[in-house]
Design a protein around this motif. Structure first.
Motif, short mmCIF file in Angstrom:
data_model
loop_
_atom_site.label_atom_id
_atom_site.label_comp_id
_atom_site.label_asym_id
_atom_site.label_seq_id
_atom_site.Cartn_x
_atom_site.Cartn_y
_atom_site.Cartn_z
N ALA A 40 57.37 -17.53 22.14
CA ALA A 40 57.40 -16.07 22.02
C ALA A 40 58.77 -15.60 21.54
O ALA A 40 58.87 -14.68 20.72
CB ALA A 40 57.05 -15.43 23.36
N SER A 41 59.82 -16.23 22.05
CA SER A 41 61.17 -15.86 21.64
C SER A 41 61.39 -16.18 20.17
O SER A 41 62.00 -15.38 19.43
CB SER A 41 62.20 -16.61 22.50
N GLN A 42 60.91 -17.32 19.71
CA GLN A 42 61.06 -17.70 18.32
C GLN A 42 60.29 -16.74 17.40
O GLN A 42 60.78 -16.37 16.34
CB GLN A 42 60.58 -19.13 18.10
N GLU A 43 59.10 -16.36 17.84
CA GLU A 43 58.30 -15.44 17.05
C GLU A 43 58.97 -14.07 16.97
O GLU A 43 58.96 -13.43 15.91
CB GLU A 43 56.90 -15.31 17.65
N GLU A 44 59.56 -13.63 18.07
CA GLU A 44 60.27 -12.36 18.08
C GLU A 44 61.48 -12.39 17.15
O GLU A 44 61.75 -11.43 16.42
CB GLU A 44 60.71 -12.02 19.51
N THR A 45 62.21 -13.50 17.17
CA THR A 45 63.36 -13.64 16.28
C THR A 45 62.92 -13.62 14.83
O THR A 45 63.55 -12.97 13.97
CB THR A 45 64.12 -14.95 16.58
N ARG A 46 61.84 -14.32 14.53
CA ARG A 46 61.32 -14.34 13.16
C ARG A 46 60.92 -12.93 12.72
O ARG A 46 61.20 -12.52 11.59
CB ARG A 46 60.11 -15.28 13.08
N ARG A 47 60.27 -12.20 13.61
CA ARG A 47 59.85 -10.84 13.29
C ARG A 47 61.07 -9.96 12.98
O ARG A 47 61.06 -9.18 12.03
CB ARG A 47 59.05 -10.23 14.44
N LYS A 48 62.13 -10.10 13.78
CA LYS A 48 63.34 -9.31 13.55
C LYS A 48 63.96 -9.62 12.19
O LYS A 48 64.43 -8.72 11.49
CB LYS A 48 64.37 -9.60 14.65
N ILE A 49 63.94 -10.90 11.83
CA ILE A 49 64.51 -11.30 10.53
C ILE A 49 63.70 -10.70 9.38
O ILE A 49 64.25 -10.16 8.42
CB ILE A 49 64.56 -12.83 10.42
N VAL A 50 62.38 -10.79 9.49
CA VAL A 50 61.51 -10.26 8.43
C VAL A 50 61.65 -8.75 8.32
O VAL A 50 61.75 -8.20 7.21
CB VAL A 50 60.04 -10.66 8.70
N GLU A 51 61.67 -8.05 9.44
CA GLU A 51 61.78 -6.60 9.40
C GLU A 51 63.17 -6.16 8.91
O GLU A 51 63.29 -5.16 8.20
CB GLU A 51 61.48 -6.00 10.77
N ALA A 52 64.21 -6.92 9.27
CA ALA A 52 65.55 -6.62 8.76
C ALA A 52 65.56 -6.76 7.24
O ALA A 52 66.13 -5.92 6.53
CB ALA A 52 66.57 -7.56 9.39
N THR A 53 64.93 -7.80 6.74
CA THR A 53 64.85 -8.02 5.29
C THR A 53 64.10 -6.87 4.62
O THR A 53 64.53 -6.35 3.59
CB THR A 53 64.13 -9.35 5.00
N MET A 54 63.00 -6.46 5.22
CA MET A 54 62.19 -5.39 4.66
C MET A 54 62.99 -4.08 4.56
O MET A 54 62.99 -3.42 3.53
CB MET A 54 60.96 -5.18 5.54
N HIS A 55 63.72 -3.74 5.61
CA HIS A 55 64.49 -2.49 5.61
C HIS A 55 65.65 -2.56 4.61
O HIS A 55 65.95 -1.57 3.93
CB HIS A 55 65.01 -2.19 7.01
N LEU A 56 66.28 -3.72 4.51
CA LEU A 56 67.37 -3.88 3.55
C LEU A 56 66.86 -3.81 2.11
O LEU A 56 67.54 -3.26 1.23
CB LEU A 56 68.10 -5.20 3.78
#
Length: 222
Positions: A40-56
């Protein structure tokens, strides 16, 4: 009662007993729980990375988005980004997929039952123009940067292929009249994001855009 049984069994001759066979190890109980938490922690980290990329991407554009800026926005180390995505191509493609899931392209089924070809054309154009209005920032930077960002090229090609399919369906609806190159060219031009953006920059609202591109098509039929 379990403790009492253990004491009794311990005093019975020839009975060999292991505590582990009666009382399951605490470690065995915790291991699946820890694995679930880790996943769950790994999935949450992955989601944060993807969403950070999307916003940037929306703010700076894909060509100006670096792994370092993604890591900083996501609140992780650069190495963490690479643990989840082997290279920039992978993280950009994950970003594109995530963004399209949140902003799905218009569904041709919504106007498929329109028998009148002009009505079908207008319904499709309105759906796409409403969609472009709500997603302008991402499409603007994507079209601007696609030639310089290899990771964008396949997703943008897929979107172009989808629009070609939509245009082909609208063209076929006009039957024999669609044999005119002018009709096909007008429909494909009207569906393009850059056409919408140009009309938007001229201050036309959706209804006025729709009137104009409908006039284009009517003129091409004459």
């Amino acid at each position: 009662m379990r403790l009492l049984k253990l004491r009794i069994l311990a005093h019975i001759p020839f009975v060999k007993i292991s505590i582990a066979t009666i009382v399951p190890s605490m470690t065995e109980h915790k291991r699946p729980y820890r694995m679930r938490r880790r996943a769950a922690s790994q999935e949450e980290t992955r989601r944060k990375i993807v969403e950070a990329t999307m916003h940037l991407h929306e703010e700076l554009g894909p060509r100006n988005t670096t792994i370092s800026s993604i890591a900083e926005r996501a609140g992780v180390q650069r190495l963490t980004v690479y643990r989840h995505f082997p290279d920039e191509m992978a993280v950009f493609q994950a970003c594109t997929s995530h963004w399209l899931e949140q902003h799905p392209l218009p569904d041709p089924a919504d106007w498929a039952n329109e028998r009148d070809p002009l009505a079908r054309y207008r319904a499709a154009i309105r759906a796409f123009y409403d969609y472009f209005a709500g997603t302008r920032r991402m499409w603007t930077v994507s079209f601007r940067d696609v030639a310089e960002v290899p990771a964008l090229q396949q997703p943008m090609a897929d979107v172009a292929a989808f629009l070609d399919d939509v245009a082909d369906d609208l063209i076929r609806a006009f039957g024999k009249a669609a044999s005119s190159d002018q009709i096909a060219a007008t429909i494909r031009h009207a569906l393009h994001f850059l056409t919408w953006a140009e009309l938007e920059d001229q201050g036309l609202d959706t209804d006025r855009k729709l009137e104009l591109v409908t006039h284009w098509l009517c003129c091409s039929r004459s």
